[in-house]
Design a protein around this motif. Structure first.
Motif, PDB file in Angstrom:
ATOM      1  N   ALA A  38      54.192  -7.351  -2.240  1.00 17.43           N
ATOM      2  CA  ALA A  38      54.395  -6.761  -3.564  1.00 17.43           C
ATOM      3  C   ALA A  38      53.862  -7.668  -4.668  1.00 17.43           C
ATOM      4  N   GLY A  39      54.125  -8.976  -4.557  1.00 15.24           N
ATOM      5  CA  GLY A  39      53.672  -9.909  -5.580  1.00 15.24           C
ATOM      6  C   GLY A  39      52.161 -10.021  -5.644  1.00 15.24           C
ATOM      7  N   LEU A  40      51.516 -10.064  -4.502  1.00 14.91           N
ATOM      8  CA  LEU A  40      50.061 -10.187  -4.476  1.00 14.91           C
ATOM      9  C   LEU A  40      49.389  -8.919  -4.986  1.00 14.91           C
ATOM     10  N   ARG A  41      49.928  -7.767  -4.640  1.00 11.53           N
ATOM     11  CA  ARG A  41      49.369  -6.509  -5.161  1.00 11.53           C
ATOM     12  C   ARG A  41      49.564  -6.423  -6.679  1.00 11.53           C
ATOM     13  N   TRP A  42      50.709  -6.896  -7.166  1.00 12.79           N
ATOM     14  CA  TRP A  42      50.958  -6.913  -8.605  1.00 12.79           C
ATOM     15  C   TRP A  42      49.906  -7.759  -9.309  1.00 12.79           C
ATOM     16  N   LEU A  43      49.594  -8.903  -8.751  1.00 10.03           N
ATOM     17  CA  LEU A  43      48.600  -9.785  -9.343  1.00 10.03           C
ATOM     18  C   LEU A  43      47.209  -9.159  -9.294  1.00 10.03           C
ATOM     19  N   LEU A  44      46.858  -8.585  -8.162  1.00  8.25           N
ATOM     20  CA  LEU A  44      45.521  -8.018  -7.987  1.00  8.25           C
ATOM     21  C   LEU A  44      45.274  -6.845  -8.921  1.00  8.25           C
ATOM     22  N   THR A  45      46.232  -5.928  -8.991  1.00 11.95           N
ATOM     23  CA  THR A  45      46.028  -4.735  -9.823  1.00 11.95           C
ATOM     24  C   THR A  45      46.043  -5.079 -11.311  1.00 11.95           C
ATOM     25  N   LYS A  46      46.576  -6.235 -11.666  1.00  7.72           N
ATOM     26  CA  LYS A  46      46.591  -6.666 -13.065  1.00  7.72           C
ATOM     27  C   LYS A  46      45.199  -7.113 -13.513  1.00  7.72           C
ATOM     28  N   TYR A  47      44.386  -7.600 -12.583  1.00 10.91           N
ATOM     29  CA  TYR A  47      43.107  -8.181 -12.951  1.00 10.91           C
ATOM     30  C   TYR A  47      41.886  -7.488 -12.356  1.00 10.91           C
ATOM     31  N   LEU A  48      42.037  -6.812 -11.234  1.00 14.07           N
ATOM     32  CA  LEU A  48      40.874  -6.313 -10.507  1.00 14.07           C
ATOM     33  C   LEU A  48      41.013  -4.838 -10.182  1.00 14.07           C
ATOM     34  N   GLU A  49      39.906  -4.256  -9.736  1.00 13.67           N
ATOM     35  CA  GLU A  49      39.892  -2.881  -9.253  1.00 13.67           C
ATOM     36  C   GLU A  49      39.877  -2.884  -7.728  1.00 13.67           C
ATOM     37  N   LYS A  50      40.506  -1.891  -7.138  1.00 11.10           N
ATOM     38  CA  LYS A  50      40.517  -1.784  -5.684  1.00 11.10           C
ATOM     39  C   LYS A  50      39.130  -1.376  -5.187  1.00 11.10           C
ATOM     40  N   THR A  51      38.699  -1.967  -4.064  1.00 11.99           N
ATOM     41  CA  THR A  51      37.385  -1.660  -3.499  1.00 11.99           C
ATOM     42  C   THR A  51      37.537  -1.259  -2.032  1.00 11.99           C
ATOM     43  N   ALA A  52      36.411  -0.976  -1.405  1.00 11.54           N
ATOM     44  CA  ALA A  52      36.432  -0.564   0.000  1.00 11.54           C
ATOM     45  C   ALA A  52      35.528  -1.462   0.831  1.00 11.54           C
ATOM     46  N   GLU A  53      35.520  -2.756   0.529  1.00 16.84           N
ATOM     47  CA  GLU A  53      34.676  -3.690   1.266  1.00 16.84           C
ATOM     48  C   GLU A  53      35.289  -4.019   2.625  1.00 16.84           C
ATOM     49  N   THR A  54      34.455  -4.484   3.524  1.00 22.33           N
ATOM     50  CA  THR A  54      34.895  -4.863   4.866  1.00 22.33           C
ATOM     51  C   THR A  54      34.759  -6.375   5.039  1.00 22.33           C
ATOM     52  N   ALA A  55      35.205  -6.869   6.174  1.00 20.32           N
ATOM     53  CA  ALA A  55      35.127  -8.302   6.453  1.00 20.32           C
ATOM     54  C   ALA A  55      33.686  -8.807   6.414  1.00 20.32           C
ATOM     55  N   ALA A  56      32.721  -7.926   6.706  1.00 23.75           N
ATOM     56  CA  ALA A  56      31.320  -8.341   6.714  1.00 23.75           C
ATOM     57  C   ALA A  56      30.832  -8.760   5.332  1.00 23.75           C
ATOM     58  N   SER A  57      31.522  -8.298   4.273  1.00 21.66           N
ATOM     59  CA  SER A  57      31.111  -8.649   2.908  1.00 21.66           C
ATOM     60  C   SER A  57      31.535 -10.065   2.534  1.00 21.66           C
ATOM     61  N   PHE A  58      32.510 -10.603   3.236  1.00 20.17           N
ATOM     62  CA  PHE A  58      33.075 -11.913   2.900  1.00 20.17           C
ATOM     63  C   PHE A  58      32.446 -13.020   3.741  1.00 20.17           C
ATOM     64  N   LYS A  59      32.374 -14.215   3.151  1.00 24.58           N
ATOM     65  CA  LYS A  59      31.790 -15.368   3.837  1.00 24.58           C
ATOM     66  C   LYS A  59      32.826 -16.444   4.163  1.00 24.58           C
ATOM     67  N   THR A  60      34.067 -16.294   3.654  1.00 30.01           N
ATOM     68  CA  THR A  60      35.028 -17.402   3.769  1.00 30.01           C
ATOM     69  C   THR A  60      36.324 -17.001   4.479  1.00 30.01           C
ATOM     70  N   LEU A  61      36.368 -15.839   5.116  1.00 35.26           N
ATOM     71  CA  LEU A  61      37.606 -15.415   5.765  1.00 35.26           C
ATOM     72  C   LEU A  61      37.845 -16.212   7.049  1.00 35.26           C
ATOM     73  N   PRO A  62      39.096 -16.577   7.322  1.00 39.88           N
ATOM     74  CA  PRO A  62      39.403 -17.216   8.614  1.00 39.88           C
ATOM     75  C   PRO A  62      39.274 -16.200   9.747  1.00 39.88           C
ATOM     76  N   GLU A  63      39.075 -16.718  10.957  1.00 39.22           N
ATOM     77  CA  GLU A  63      38.809 -15.826  12.089  1.00 39.22           C
ATOM     78  C   GLU A  63      40.003 -14.956  12.458  1.00 39.22           C
ATOM     79  N   ASP A  64      41.220 -15.449  12.246  1.00 36.63           N
ATOM     80  CA  ASP A  64      42.399 -14.709  12.692  1.00 36.63           C
ATOM     81  C   ASP A  64      42.955 -13.787  11.613  1.00 36.63           C
ATOM     82  N   ALA A  65      42.227 -13.611  10.516  1.00 34.76           N
ATOM     83  CA  ALA A  65      42.743 -12.811   9.400  1.00 34.76           C
ATOM     84  C   ALA A  65      42.468 -11.335   9.615  1.00 34.76           C
ATOM     85  N   SER A  66      43.400 -10.521   9.162  1.00 29.03           N
ATOM     86  CA  SER A  66      43.256  -9.067   9.188  1.00 29.03           C
ATOM     87  C   SER A  66      43.308  -8.555   7.756  1.00 29.03           C
TER      88      SER A  66
END
Length: 401
Positions: free
Chosen positions: A339-367
């Motif tokens: 709830a806290g992280l979504r509150w922070l995100l929606t305050k500053y950013l827009e929701k997107t539909a990106e996938t893990a392939a768009s990111f370069k810094t995600l850890p391997e075990d992250a979902s």
């Protein structure tokens, strides 16, 4: 729902008897028709022929407005700050958007308004309209005593004296998640780090507040108890802020429950690429990154843990978590994190539909649970399953596009 014809037949059959027992009079029929029409009209209270729907709601209007530029333009517009019953935060509403209501600067209102949700809203406009039904309350701003009535030595001032930017940037402008240091000064602009300045004797309490934040912070507090009067006072304090636009901060001095003196400043805020992060000019921790506890003394709903900017795959990134609440059980902690992280995100950013392939810094075990972004930044809300070495948790990874 039964049709009006069926309802009419039901009512007529109820009154219609053999002529030797009861005769349906004109009066009876008038009553029947009135009841049917009332039912039909009553069933349509929340929708009109255009397909628009409406509801009468109670709306709170703040005593403070904000000026922000319209999307795609540098021309600022003035917005009221309003709350509908379902809102937990103040929402912007263009000045003049409530038909029949004239806002007076500095006043706080409770309104009864009719909110109409449009079935076919204009492409570049709002999907609802508002019309004033009744002003339930009109609270004028606290009016401290005039300077002529209040001695000079009783007056105080509030000053932001130090800005510590995240990423150690050289900038005079604060951004969300920068640390600000405040001091209370006397009427001569003098600071008393030790002991009690003269103005304290005139007040029972001095309180910091902002019209756009839910909490207050006591600078001076005197309490009477069985063992006497206790006093707490601080002359300097720190806070981060979660706001990305300018806002007012006030110090109010109270005596016998009334505001006797008030001093207000406008805190200038400018968002960088994301929160206090500047992907191009900001520093990067090459070893031993620190974690900063981000708190706001005027909004205590959440505290966040923000790491120094690190680098992975030649790309800078930061991690953001919700600070643990020790009194909660594991399931409640997990729910609070999301709830806290979504509150922070929606305050500053827009929701997107990106996938893990768009990111370069995600850890391997992250979902990835959800993704958010703006012109310069992409953020992933991640879920990590618990194991023997790690607790189940939610956290954010933010990186530049």
């Amino acid at each position: 729902m039964p049709t009006s014809k069926v309802l009419l037949n039901v009512w007529v059959n109820r009154f219609q008897k053999p002529l030797n027992k009861q005769v349906v009079t004109i009066k009876n029929l008038s009553f029947v028709l009135l009841m049917v029409l009332s039912f039909i009209w009553g069933g349509c209270d929340n929708e009109d022929t255009s397909g628009d729907s409406y509801a009468d709601i109670i709306m709170q209007v703040s005593e403070t407005t904000v000026w922000e530029s319209v999307w795609g333009s540098n021309v600022p517009m003035e917005y009221m700050l309003v709350k509908e019953p379902s809102d937990t935060e103040w929402q912007r509403l263009v000045m003049g958007s409530i038909e029949g209501f004239e806002y007076v600067q500095g006043h706080a209102y409770e309104l009864k308004v009719r909110k109409t949700t449009l079935a076919n809203p204009p492409q570049d406009g709002m999907n609802c309209t508002y019309r004033l039904i009744e002003i339930l309350s009109d609270t004028q701003p606290d009016t401290p005593v005039t300077p002529e009535e209040w001695p000079e030595e009783a007056k105080f001032k509030l000053k932001m004296v130090q800005l510590t930017p995240f990423m150690y940037l050289d900038t005079p402008l604060a951004a969300p998640f920068d640390l600000l240091t405040f001091r209370i000064l006397d009427h001569r602009d003098e600071y008393t780090p030790f002991g009690n300045p003269e103005f304290l004797q005139y007040y029972d309490s001095i309180v910091m507040s902002s019209p756009v934040m839910p909490d207050t912070y006591p600078i001076l507090q005197r309490k009477k108890g069985d063992s006497g009067t206790s006093e707490s006072y601080t002359s300097q304090w720190n806070s981060y802020f979660f706001e990305k636009s300018d806002f007012l901060i006030s110090l109010k001095g109270y005596k016998d429950g009334e505001v006797k003196y008030e001093y207000t400043i406008e805190q200038i805020m400018r968002e960088r690429d994301f929160l206090g992060i500047d992907w191009e000019r900001g520093s990067i921790a090459v070893a031993n990154p620190q974690t900063h506890t981000i708190y706001c003394v005027l909004d205590t709903r959440y505290e966040f843990l923000l790491t120094n900017t690190q680098q992975r795959n030649n790309t800078p990134f930061v991690e953001i978590r919700v600070a643990a609440a020790s009194h909660l059980i594991d399931a409640e902690k997990l729910q609070r994190q999301g709830a806290g992280l979504r509150w922070l995100l929606t305050k500053y950013l827009e929701k997107t539909a990106e996938t893990a392939a768009s990111f370069k810094t995600l850890p391997e075990d992250a979902s990835i649970v959800e993704t958010y972004g703006n012109d310069t930044t992409r953020v992933a809300l991640l879920h990590i399953e618990g194991d023997d070495f790690h607790e189940e948790c939610y956290y954010l990874i933010a990186e530049p596009k």
